[in-house]
Design an enzyme around this catalytic site. Structure first.
Site, mmCIF file in Angstrom:
data_model
loop_
_atom_site.group_PDB
_atom_site.id
_atom_site.type_symbol
_atom_site.label_atom_id
_atom_site.label_comp_id
_atom_site.label_asym_id
_atom_site.label_seq_id
_atom_site.Cartn_x
_atom_site.Cartn_y
_atom_site.Cartn_z
ATOM 1 C CB CYS A 157 -134.682 121.002 -57.801
ATOM 2 S SG CYS A 157 -134.432 122.250 -59.054
ATOM 3 N NE ARG A 202 -132.077 117.117 -54.294
ATOM 4 C CZ ARG A 202 -131.671 115.899 -54.604
ATOM 5 N NH1 ARG A 202 -131.039 115.170 -53.717
ATOM 6 N NH2 ARG A 202 -131.899 115.400 -55.786
ATOM 7 C CD1 TRP A 229 -128.050 125.129 -58.709
ATOM 8 C CD2 TRP A 229 -128.632 124.211 -60.662
ATOM 9 N NE1 TRP A 229 -127.007 125.304 -59.584
ATOM 10 C CE2 TRP A 229 -127.333 124.753 -60.789
ATOM 11 C CE3 TRP A 229 -129.200 123.596 -61.783
ATOM 12 C CZ2 TRP A 229 -126.594 124.694 -61.974
ATOM 13 C CZ3 TRP A 229 -128.467 123.531 -62.957
ATOM 14 C CH2 TRP A 229 -127.184 124.074 -63.037
ATOM 15 C CG ASN A 269 -134.746 117.209 -58.899
ATOM 16 O OD1 ASN A 269 -134.020 117.898 -59.608
ATOM 17 N ND2 ASN A 269 -134.315 116.136 -58.258
ATOM 18 N N GLY A 270 -135.649 118.281 -62.089
ATOM 19 C CA GLY A 270 -135.288 117.650 -63.353
ATOM 20 C C GLY A 270 -135.535 118.591 -64.515
ATOM 21 C CD GLU A 325 -110.798 118.730 -55.070
ATOM 22 O OE1 GLU A 325 -111.337 118.724 -56.182
ATOM 23 O OE2 GLU A 325 -111.429 118.911 -54.011
ATOM 24 C CE LYS A 356 -113.514 121.754 -53.051
ATOM 25 N NZ LYS A 356 -113.604 120.464 -53.677
ATOM 26 C CD GLU A 364 -116.149 123.531 -55.548
ATOM 27 O OE1 GLU A 364 -117.207 123.235 -56.114
ATOM 28 O OE2 GLU A 364 -115.399 122.672 -55.054
ATOM 29 C CG HIS A 385 -95.059 122.410 -73.103
ATOM 30 N ND1 HIS A 385 -94.076 122.421 -74.058
ATOM 31 C CD2 HIS A 385 -94.720 121.450 -72.211
ATOM 32 C CE1 HIS A 385 -93.187 121.476 -73.781
ATOM 33 N NE2 HIS A 385 -93.547 120.874 -72.650
ATOM 34 C CE LYS A 437 -121.960 117.823 -50.604
ATOM 35 N NZ LYS A 437 -120.665 118.222 -51.164
#
Ligand code: G6P
Length: 605
Positions: A2, A27, A73, A97-98, A478, A482, A485, A501, A600
Site C-alpha cells: 500500500c 507497493r 494491496w 498502510n498496514g 530463484e 521468477k 510470479e 526422491h 514489491k
C-alpha cells in the site's frame, strides 16, 4: 505494501497526488483513490490499476489544494471500489498502510454508537474513530492522537479533515512514512521516491511518531505526544528517474542494467589493485565470529541461500539460513556475538524487520544488505552494506538480487581472509573471477535471442522444473520463483540430487526441465541427474558452457553461456533464468511489471 501520498498545498493537488501514486504503484495495485477537502471531503476511487482512477478523474476531476492518495494491496476485504482508500466519514478521510489488528472490536463499539460502515476493510474504522473523537469535542489533532492510541497493529496513516485546507495528519507505527518539505507546501509519503519530483528535503518519521502538517510547518510528536525534532536530510533517491527508457518493461530494463549496477556495487566493496574485497569497519572481529545467520524473504532469501555455500566453503564458517516469516517465530538459539545478516531490496519487509529485532534481542550483531540505505532495516542495523542497484520498479526482483550476491561475495572474501581460511592463490583466483562479473554479465546478455527461442519452446508448459546443485540449487529456486510470479506457470526448483526422491515422478514429455550446470566441481553429478530425467523423456534445457555442453552428451535443448569459475556462477546464471521468465511471460501476455496479487514492498506479515 500500500502506498500513501499526501499534499498540503497552495495549488491544486489532484494531478500531483496521481503522479505520486504512480511512483508508489509498486507497493500494490488492487485499487487506487484520492480525496481532497474542498471544503467537504470529496473522493475518487477505482478498482484495479491506477490508470482506472485516471479515467475516473478524467470524467469527474477533483479540485482542492489539500489531499491524500492511496494505492492498495488488499489485506482485509476484496479489491473492490468500496474497499478502496481513502475511507471517509463526512468529517474525516483516511489512507492507511498496514493492518489494524483490533479493528473488529473497535468497529463493534463504533457501530453500537451509530456509526455506519461501508467497506469490509480494517482501515475504515480509523476514520470513524477520529470522527467520534471530534464529535466529543476534541480538536482534529487531539482526536487523531486519541484514535492512534487505540489502534493495535502496524500502520502508516494520512488523515484529512473536512473544512481544513491547512492541516494534514500523518502517523507511523511499523510502516514507513516520510515527510517532504516544500516551498509553502508539505508532503507525506510512504517513501522518498514518491515525493521526489516535489521535494528532496525529507524526514523519516521514527517509530510511534505522528505529525501535524500545514503548508509551512511539520510539528512532529513522539509516541508520548511530546514535540520532537527529527533530522531533515536531502534525499538521493528522490531525483532518480523511474522511466523505462527504450525498454518495453521495467523488468527488462533492470535485467539489462545489471552489468552497470553490479559494477557500481563491486566498486564499493572491491578494489582489484589494493587487495580485493574490503568492508567498512565492523563492530566485531570477523576471525572470532562463532556463527552467521542469514534471514530474508523471497528473492533476497535465495541470495542468502547462495551465500551459505560461499561462507561455508570459502570462509569455513557455519551459517544458518531461513526465510524471515519462519525464522521470526521459531525462537532460534543464537550464540553470543554471532552475526545476523538481513537482506532486503526495499529494507521495509515486515517479516525481515521482525526477524532482525529478534536477532538483536539475542545479542547478535546486525548486518543488513539493502537497496534503500535509509530504510527501516538499515536504520536498525549495526552495519549497513548498501547495494547500488538503483530503484528497482519491476515487482520481480532482478538487479537487486545480483547486487545482493555481489555484496555477499565481497563479504565472504573479507571473512575468509580475516579467518585465514584461504590461501593467497585461492584469494587471487576468487578475486580475479569476481572482478570479471560485470563484463561476463554483459556477455551473458548477448544470449538473449537464444533464450527467447528456448522460451518459445516452452509456452505450452503447465509445470516447469529447475535443477541445480551446490550454489546453483538456490538459483534453481530463484529461477522457478521468477517464472511463477510473472508467467503464472507453476514451477519448482530442486536440488538435482533430490529428484529421484520424489519429483522425478512428475517427469514426462510435457514438463520442461531447466538444468543449471556450469562445468566445474559438481558438473558430473548434476549431469548424471539430468540423464536420469532424459531417460524418462524429460524435455531438458541445459544451461552450461561450451565445455559442459561437450561433456554432457546429447541433450534435447541447450544454451552455451560463458565459462565461469564456480564461485561466481550463481551471479551469472541469474541472468538467463531472469530472461527466460521474462520472455515466456511476454509470450503468454501477462502483466510483467505488476503481476497479479503481488506487491514489491511487503510491509505486512
Ligand atoms: C516481495 C517481492 C519479491 C521480494 C520480496 C522481498 O515478495 O515481490 O520480489 O524478493 O518481497 O522483498 P525485499 O524488499 O525484502 O527484498
Amino acid at each position: 505494501m500500500c502506498g500513501i501520498i499526501g499534499i498540503v498545498g497552495d495549488k491544486p493537488v489532484s494531478d500531483r497526488l496521481v503522479e505520486g501514486l504512480r511512483r508508489l504503484e509498486y507497493r500494490g495495485y488492487d485499487s487506487a483513490g484520492i480525496a481532497t477537502a474542498t471544503p467537504a471531503i470529496t473522493r475518487r476511487r477505482a478498482e484495479g490499476k491506477l490508470d482506472n482512477l485516471v479515467s475516473v478523474l478524467a470524467d469527474r476531476p477533483l479540485t482542492g489544494i489539500i489531499g491524500i492518495g492511496h494505492t492498495r494491496w488488499a489485506t482485509h476485504g476484496a479489491p473492490t471500489e468500496s474497499n478502496a482508500h481513502p475511507h471517509a466519514t463526512e468529517q474525516v478521510a483516511v489512507v492507511h498502510n498496514g493492518i489494524i489488528e483490533n479493528f473488529r472490536e473497535l468497529r463493534e463499539e463504533l457501530a453500537a454508537k451509530g456509526h455506519q460502515f461501508e467497506s469490509e476493510t480494517d482501515s475504515e474504522v480509523i476514520a470513524h474513530l477520529v470522527t467520534a473523537g471530534m464529535a466529543e469535542g476534541l480538536s482534529p489533532q487531539q482526536a487523531a492522537s486519541a484514535a492512534i492510541g487505540q489502534l493495535h497493529g502496524a500502520f502508516a496513516l494520512g488523515i484529512l479533515f473536512a473544512g481544513q485546507d491547512n492541516l494534514l495528519i500523518g502517523a507511523r507505527r511499523g510502516s514507513p512514512l516520510v515527510v517532504g518539505y516544500g516551498d509553502g507546501e508539505m508532503y507525506l509519503s510512504s517513501d522518498a521516491m514518491a515525493v521526489g519530483p516535489l521535494s528532496n528535503r525529507i524526514c523519516y518519521l521514527a517509530e510511534g511518531d505522528w505529525v501535524e502538517l500545514t503548508r509551512d510547518s511539520a510539528i512532529i510528536h513522539d509516541e508520548t505526544g511530546a514535540v520532537v525534532e527529527r533530522e531533515i536530510r536531502s534525499s538521493t533517491v528522490a531525483a532518480e528517474s523511474i522511466d523505462k527508457g527504450n525498454f518495453p518493461h521495467f523488468m527488462l530494463k533492470e535485467i539489462y542494467e545489471q552489468p552497470t549496477v553490479i559494477g557500481d556495487t563491486l566498486n564499493t566493496y572491491f578494489n582489484a589493485l589494493s587487495g580485493g574485497a574490503f568492508m567498512p569497519e565492523m563492530p566485531f572481529d570477523m576471525a572470532q565470529v562463532p556463527k552467521v545467520t542469514i534471514v530474508a524473504c523471497g528473492t533476497a532469501a535465495y541470495a542468502g541461500f547462495v551465500a551459505k555455500y560461499w561462507f561455508e566453503q570459502i570462509a569455513r564458517l557455519g551459517v544458518e539460513t531461513d526465510i524471515a516469516s519462519e525464522f521470526r517465530y521459531r525462537e532460534a538459539a543464537m550464540p553470543d556475538g554471532g552475526v545476523a545478516i538481513f537482506i532486503s531490496q526495499s529494507g521495509e519487509t515486515a517479516d525481515t524487520l521482525a526477524a532482525l529485532r529478534y536477532a538483536k534481542s539475542q545479542g547478535q550483531y546486525i548486518v543488513s544488505i539493502v537497496n534503500v540505505p535509509e530504510s527501516s532495516i538499515a536504520r536498525e542495523s549495526d552495519v549497513v552494506l548498501p547495494t547500488h542497484a538503483g530503484p528497482e520498479i519491476g515487482v520481480a526482483s532482478t538487479k537487486a538480487f545480483t547486487c545482493q550476491l555481489t555484496v555477499l561475495a565481497c563479504l565472504v572474501l573479507t571473512f575468509a581472509r580475516a579467518r585465514g581460511a584461504i590461501d593467497d592463490a585461492t584469494v587471487d583466483r576468487l578475486c580475479s573471477s569476481l572482478a570479471h562479473v560485470p563484463e561476463l554479465s554483459r556477455d551473458v546478455l548477448q544470449h538473449d535471442d537464444r533464450i527467447l527461442s528456448i522460451a518459445k519452446d516452452m509456452t505450452e508448459a503447465r509445470d516447469v522444473l529447475y535443477l541445480g546443485r551446490g550454489s546453483l540449487f538456490p538459483l534453481a529456486m530463484e529461477g522457478a520463483l521468477k517464472l511463477k510470479e510473472i508467467s503464472y506457470i507453476h514451477a519448482e526448483g530442486y536440488a538435482a540430487g533430490e529428484m529421484k526422491h520424489g519429483p522425478i515422478a512428475l517427469v514426462d514429455d510435457g514438463v520442461p526441465i531447466i538444468v543449471l550446470a556450469p562445468s566445474g566441481r559438481l558438473f558430473e553429478k548434476t549431469v548424471s541427474n539430468m540423464h536420469e530425467v532424459i531417460a524418462r523423456k524429460g524435455q531438458v534445457f541445459l544451461m552450461s558452457d561450451e565445455q559442459g555442453l561437450k561433456d554432457a552428451g546429447p541433450v534435447p535443448h541447450s544454451i552455451a553461456l560463458p565459462a565461469v569459475d564456480d564461485f561466481i556462477a550463481p551471479i551469472l546464471y541469474a541472468v538467463p533464468v531472469q530472461l527466460l521468465a521474462y520472455h515466456l511471460s511476454v509470450l503468454k501476455g501477462t502483466d510483467i511489471d505488476q503481476p497479479r496479487n503481488l506487491a514489491k514492498s511487503v510491509t505486512v506479515e
